[in-house]
Design a protein around this motif. Structure first.
Motif, PDB file in Angstrom:
ATOM      1  N   GLY A  23       0.958  -6.203   7.893  1.00  0.00           N
ATOM      2  CA  GLY A  23       1.214  -5.575   6.591  1.00  0.00           C
ATOM      3  C   GLY A  23       0.017  -5.685   5.659  1.00  0.00           C
ATOM      4  O   GLY A  23      -1.135  -5.574   6.083  1.00  0.00           O
ATOM      5  N   ASN A  24       0.306  -5.924   4.392  1.00  0.00           N
ATOM      6  CA  ASN A  24      -0.764  -6.003   3.399  1.00  0.00           C
ATOM      7  C   ASN A  24      -1.629  -7.251   3.533  1.00  0.00           C
ATOM      8  O   ASN A  24      -2.623  -7.374   2.815  1.00  0.00           O
ATOM      9  CB  ASN A  24      -0.183  -5.928   1.987  1.00  0.00           C
ATOM     10  N   ASN A  25      -1.250  -8.164   4.405  1.00  0.00           N
ATOM     11  CA  ASN A  25      -2.129  -9.314   4.647  1.00  0.00           C
ATOM     12  C   ASN A  25      -3.460  -8.831   5.232  1.00  0.00           C
ATOM     13  O   ASN A  25      -4.468  -9.523   5.136  1.00  0.00           O
ATOM     14  CB  ASN A  25      -1.482 -10.313   5.597  1.00  0.00           C
ATOM     15  N   HIS A  36      -4.806  -5.967   4.219  1.00  0.00           N
ATOM     16  CA  HIS A  36      -5.423  -5.162   3.158  1.00  0.00           C
ATOM     17  C   HIS A  36      -6.800  -5.748   2.819  1.00  0.00           C
ATOM     18  O   HIS A  36      -6.948  -6.962   2.753  1.00  0.00           O
ATOM     19  CB  HIS A  36      -4.504  -5.192   1.929  1.00  0.00           C
ATOM     20  N   ASN A  72       3.736 -12.135   7.563  1.00  0.00           N
ATOM     21  CA  ASN A  72       4.946 -11.956   6.756  1.00  0.00           C
ATOM     22  C   ASN A  72       6.186 -12.544   7.421  1.00  0.00           C
ATOM     23  O   ASN A  72       7.053 -13.089   6.749  1.00  0.00           O
ATOM     24  CB  ASN A  72       5.196 -10.470   6.492  1.00  0.00           C
ATOM     25  N   ARG A 104      15.714  -7.168   7.482  1.00  0.00           N
ATOM     26  CA  ARG A 104      15.579  -6.360   6.290  1.00  0.00           C
ATOM     27  C   ARG A 104      16.965  -5.971   5.801  1.00  0.00           C
ATOM     28  O   ARG A 104      17.739  -5.398   6.552  1.00  0.00           O
ATOM     29  CB  ARG A 104      14.760  -5.102   6.591  1.00  0.00           C
ATOM     30  N   PHE A 140      14.213  -4.870   0.942  1.00  0.00           N
ATOM     31  CA  PHE A 140      13.300  -4.326   1.948  1.00  0.00           C
ATOM     32  C   PHE A 140      13.615  -2.872   2.316  1.00  0.00           C
ATOM     33  O   PHE A 140      13.140  -2.353   3.306  1.00  0.00           O
ATOM     34  CB  PHE A 140      13.263  -5.225   3.185  1.00  0.00           C
ATOM     35  N   VAL A 170       6.026 -13.186   0.272  1.00  0.00           N
ATOM     36  CA  VAL A 170       6.172 -11.940   1.032  1.00  0.00           C
ATOM     37  C   VAL A 170       6.504 -10.776   0.093  1.00  0.00           C
ATOM     38  O   VAL A 170       5.974  -9.675   0.238  1.00  0.00           O
ATOM     39  CB  VAL A 170       7.243 -12.104   2.132  1.00  0.00           C
ATOM     40  N   THR A 206       3.408  -9.703  -1.621  1.00  0.00           N
ATOM     41  CA  THR A 206       2.488  -9.019  -0.718  1.00  0.00           C
ATOM     42  C   THR A 206       2.978  -7.614  -0.367  1.00  0.00           C
ATOM     43  O   THR A 206       2.198  -6.674  -0.325  1.00  0.00           O
ATOM     44  CB  THR A 206       2.335  -9.826   0.596  1.00  0.00           C
ATOM     45  N   GLU A 207       4.269  -7.485  -0.118  1.00  0.00           N
ATOM     46  CA  GLU A 207       4.793  -6.226   0.414  1.00  0.00           C
ATOM     47  C   GLU A 207       5.598  -5.395  -0.575  1.00  0.00           C
ATOM     48  O   GLU A 207       5.828  -4.214  -0.344  1.00  0.00           O
ATOM     49  CB  GLU A 207       5.650  -6.501   1.656  1.00  0.00           C
ATOM     50  N   ARG A 208       6.123  -6.028  -1.618  1.00  0.00           N
ATOM     51  CA  ARG A 208       6.992  -5.288  -2.538  1.00  0.00           C
ATOM     52  C   ARG A 208       6.441  -5.325  -3.961  1.00  0.00           C
ATOM     53  O   ARG A 208       7.199  -5.411  -4.937  1.00  0.00           O
ATOM     54  CB  ARG A 208       8.431  -5.860  -2.504  1.00  0.00           C
TER      55      ARG A 208
END
Lengths: 234, 603
Positions: free
Chosen positions: B168-170, B172, B181, B186, B191, B263, B266-268
């Motif tokens: 994921g965005n890790n 980025h 993550n 979910r 999510f 998390v 990072t993702e939301r």
């Protein structure tokens, strides 16, 4: 201004709107033991000696505002037990040797121990290693006796309009620190309210020693809080 | 040297407008620049901000990531939470210390690297982990630890240690972290898909009062753990008198075993920022601050960029969604290693550039918070929920979960299980179901809310995750039957001692005395009356402490006493009256001999 009615240990009393429980009780002739609270200083809520049960919850009376119909317990066995515990903890946390201390008989911590009939603390001493600052010509600071009540911090800021003291570190390492290398490097003067505000023998005037003989010191005969419980009596 | 320090420090202060309330940013930057905030630097900061050196020192000495004395050019902070211990912390620590030639807490002789340890850094699902400056390294082994030290010695650049990035965005470019993550389940709220701006658009249709009504109808309760109804909090802040209002996001995820906010951050990110903007709209004339724990500094550039992007899209800043007079902007306040700052009033103190001491309540933050203004403090997840509630409507949200705890909860599950990670589940799920989902064999005990709640045994595994039964902020730790529960209790008691602010007597002193009492029993010197003493002392600390930390700190011990009492009672025996069992005569003689400088002739 409208007043609020509350009860303390079953006794009905009234208080000013917005008054703390401690002040309201005091006005009603009820003494709530305290250490970090001091006249003219903003309440701190740190020592917790003034813990009372308010409508079922334990609260610090020095910071809690009295509300209409509040039921305050001040003299229950439970509350006495808590206070005794706190006093014990303050004794074992530092190095307090009343028999040698110039503050004896004037000391609020010792006076509270007398009032609660504490002959010896129930916990074992922690014997911390602490410093003594003798640098100042007229005042000394003995960290062994400091109970971290913050009275000098607030008095220096709010009454003396200086900033001689502050707390540093956190948790059990928290300690009082002066604004400079040592007390002599600060603008503290012996006449400052901060010096007079110390309830114990931590911040002391030099060359006073044991000026008042045993037997005539403030708390030798009269328990702490008596002035609030029976004003005007000697 | 002294002048150079003063010059740079002065520049840093100017950068923050010589503003006393930005003290945290200033000292953090000075620390990053010089490896410490030296007395000279403190002097300069005090001068620039018009305060006193001791005030600066008071702040610097409060936070674990700040230091008065110089540290190495790189600081390794090994995470020493109980889960890291279970996954091999000790071997990693030994390997690292040996490779560096130092012991824990020391700096190498050349001043290059400092090795120290730190409580939970929010990586329990990939333990053992460490922070190397602000770079996170996970899944450490002794071999990898040795290699890491060798590499670090060569380049002293922690960022070069990241050779593989997470999902994921890790991955980025602004994060570039090896963190994963581990999203395992979910749910429908957090999510699910989300179109940025959709929640805010609905908010503008409803109007501020409508938003608060929607929030109240959803019966969303604060996700940080205390469970205060969010709608009520928002309404209190809206109705409190004051010119300006503040929306503070509590991203100081410090409860050991929690990592779900990491998390979500990072993702939301959009979900969070939108939730804050909705709260800002509901409160009126507000500004936002995200209080990001120092451990998550690696997310700072990414989050800053996300804020910038939303400004460009008209979702933050001035005239949001083109609505005249609707301005809402967010800044990020970085923390510096203090668990207590997760307490909302301590968080406010820290944002104001003060020690993270909690405040006396009342007044409560919605009436009198940041800089004395009405302030809403909510957890990351709470704001995320708010965005989704606005999109889907309160009835949709309220239909999920259990009767008195609506919606879903994001849980961080770690410990003895095959699938540690993040799970979004509806409230009302049982502890046993979580054990099954996480594939934990042989679960013997659980912490359902981190160490601030009492540990439970199998007889409570049918209990439900909700505020009326097993309440949680999201930290679920599973321990197998072989784990030493008393060791876990002692570990977390130490944690609370370390993280206490020291303001009030019961917490500052009481916890030390409780530790001594526990230690006496564990060492085999205890008597049955000591167990009653431990219980009394614990209850005393819980009832008389000023804030949530002291009111929770005895829970590890109380939980062990209540739910695993036979473990303690098996260690105590009745003693002969008049004896002090913890008194060790031969040790005392040796102490006395050392002090006297001569041997006793009687022993």
């Amino acid at each position: 201004m409208s007043r609020v009615t509350f009860t303390i240990d079953g006794k009905t009393a009234t208080a000013e709107q917005g008054q703390t429980i401690l002040k309201a009780a005091e006005a009603a002739g009820v003494y709530i033991p305290r250490l970090c609270a001091c006249k003219d200083l903003v309440p701190h809520g740190s020592c917790r000696v003034c813990s009372v049960r308010v409508n079922g919850r334990i609260q610090a009376a020095c910071v809690q505002i009295v509300t209409e119909g509040a039921i305050v317990e001040n003299e229950s066995d439970e509350i006495r037990e808590y206070r005794r515990n706190i006093i014990d903890m303050l004794f074992v946390e530092g190095n307090h040797f009343c028999m040698f201390c110039e503050k004896s008989g004037h000391c609020e911590l010792q006076a509270l121990a007398y009032r609660f009939g504490i002959a010896a603390p129930r916990y074992r001493y922690l014997y911390p290693k602490r410093e003594i600052d003798l640098s100042h010509p007229d005042v000394y600071l003995d960290h062994n006796r400091c109970i971290l009540c913050g009275r000098c911090v607030r008095a220096s800021q709010d009454l003396d309009h200086k900033n001689v003291f502050q707390f540093v570190e956190r948790g059990c390492r928290k300690r009082l620190q002066v604004d400079g290398e040592a007390l002599a490097a600060t603008d503290l003067r012996v006449t400052d309210e901060a010096v007079a505000s110390c309830p114990v023998g931590a911040l002391m005037r030099k060359r006073v020693g044991y000026a008042v003989p045993v037997g005539r010191r403030p708390y030798d005969e009269i328990p702490i809080g008596k002035d609030i419980e029976s004003p005007g009596e000697e | 040297m002294k002048q150079a320090t003063a010059k740079v420090t002065g520049e840093i202060c100017r950068k923050f407008g010589n503003d006393r309330t930005r003290m945290m940013d200033i000292v953090l930057e000075v620390q990053a620049r010089f490896g410490c905030v030296s007395p000279d630097a403190m002097e300069e900061i005090a001068r620039a901000l018009g305060t006193h050196r001791v005030e600066v020192e008071s702040v610097v000495t409060f936070y674990a990531f700040l230091s008065v004395k110089p540290q190495g050019r790189v600081v390794i902070r090994l995470c020493s939470d109980i889960v890291d211990w279970m996954k091999g912390y000790e071997e990693v620590a030994v390997a690292m210390a040996k490779e560096l030639g130092v012991t824990m807490g020391e700096t190498t002789a050349d001043g290059a690297i400092t090795l120290t340890r730190t409580p939970c850094i929010g990586m329990s699902d990939q333990a053992p982990a460490a922070l190397i400056d602000d770079v996170v390294v996970t899944h450490l082994t002794p071999d990898r630890a040795r290699q890491l030290v060798r590499d670090l010695r060569r380049h002293l650049d922690p960022h070069q240690l990241v050779t593989m990035v997470g999902d994921g965005n890790n991955a980025h470019p602004l994060v570039r972290s090896m963190v994963r993550n581990n999203i395992r389940h979910r749910g429908a709220v957090l999510f699910a898909d989300f179109v940025p701006g959709s929640g805010l658009r609905r908010a503008l249709e409803l109007g501020p009062e409508g938003v608060i009504r929607e929030m109240k109808e959803s019966r969303l309760r604060g996700r940080g753990g205390a469970g205060f109804p969010a709608g009520m909090k928002w309404e209190m802040a809206r109705n409190a008198p004051g010119e300006r209002r503040y929306i503070l996001c509590n991203a100081d995820e410090g409860e050991p075993g929690t990592f779900k906010d990491r998390v979500l951050l990072t993702e939301r990110t959009d979900l969070l920022l939108e939730g804050m903007a909705i709260a800002g709209y509901a409160a009126g004339n507000a500004t936002g601050i995200i209080y990001l724990r120092g451990e998550y500094r690696y997310l700072l550039p990414f989050l800053t960029n996300a804020i910038e992007q939303r400004r460009e899209r008209g979702l933050l800043g001035r005239n949001l969604l083109g609505r005249k007079d609707f301005n809402f902007d967010v800044r990020i306040q970085l923390g510096a290693g203090a668990y207590i700052c997760g307490e909302e009033t301590a968080l406010i103190s820290s944002c104001e550039g003060l020690r993270g001491d909690p405040r006396n309540r009342p007044p409560f933050p919605p009436q009198h918070g940041y800089l004395g203004c009405p302030t809403i403090v909510n957890n990351v997840e709470t704001f995320c929920c708010a965005s989704r509630i606005l999109v889907e409507g309160a009835p949709w949200f309220a239909a999920m979960g259990s009767s008195r705890t609506t919606g879903t909860k994001v849980l961080s599950i770690s410990g003895d299980c095959r699938k540690p990670g993040v799970y979004e589940v509806p409230f009302g799920i049982t502890a046993r179901e979580l054990i099954e989902m996480a594939e934990a064999d042989n679960a013997g005990s659980m912490l359902i809310g981190g160490p601030c709640r009492r540990m439970i045994g199998p007889e409570r595994f049918e209990g439900r995750i909700c505020y009326d039964d097993l309440a949680t902020g999201g930290a679920i730790m599973i321990f197998n039957r072989a784990r030493n529960k008393l060791e876990i209790a002692e570990h977390y008691l130490d944690f609370f001692i370390e993280e206490s602010c020291g303001h009030c007597t019961p917490c500052r002193v009481g916890l030390i005395l409780l530790k001594k009492a526990v230690h006496k029993v564990v060492a085999g010197a205890g008597e049955p009356s000591d167990l009653a003493g431990m219980r009394d002392l614990s209850n005393f600390i819980i009832r008389t402490s000023r804030c949530g930390l002291g009111q929770a700190a005895p829970n590890p011990v109380l939980g062990a006493l209540e739910n695993f009492g036979d473990l303690y009672s098996g260690l105590v025996t009745e003693r002969k009256p008049g004896l002090l069992p913890e008194f060790d005569l031969s040790k005392a003689v040796v102490d006395a001999e050392l002090r006297a400088g001569r041997q006793s002739k009687y022993v």
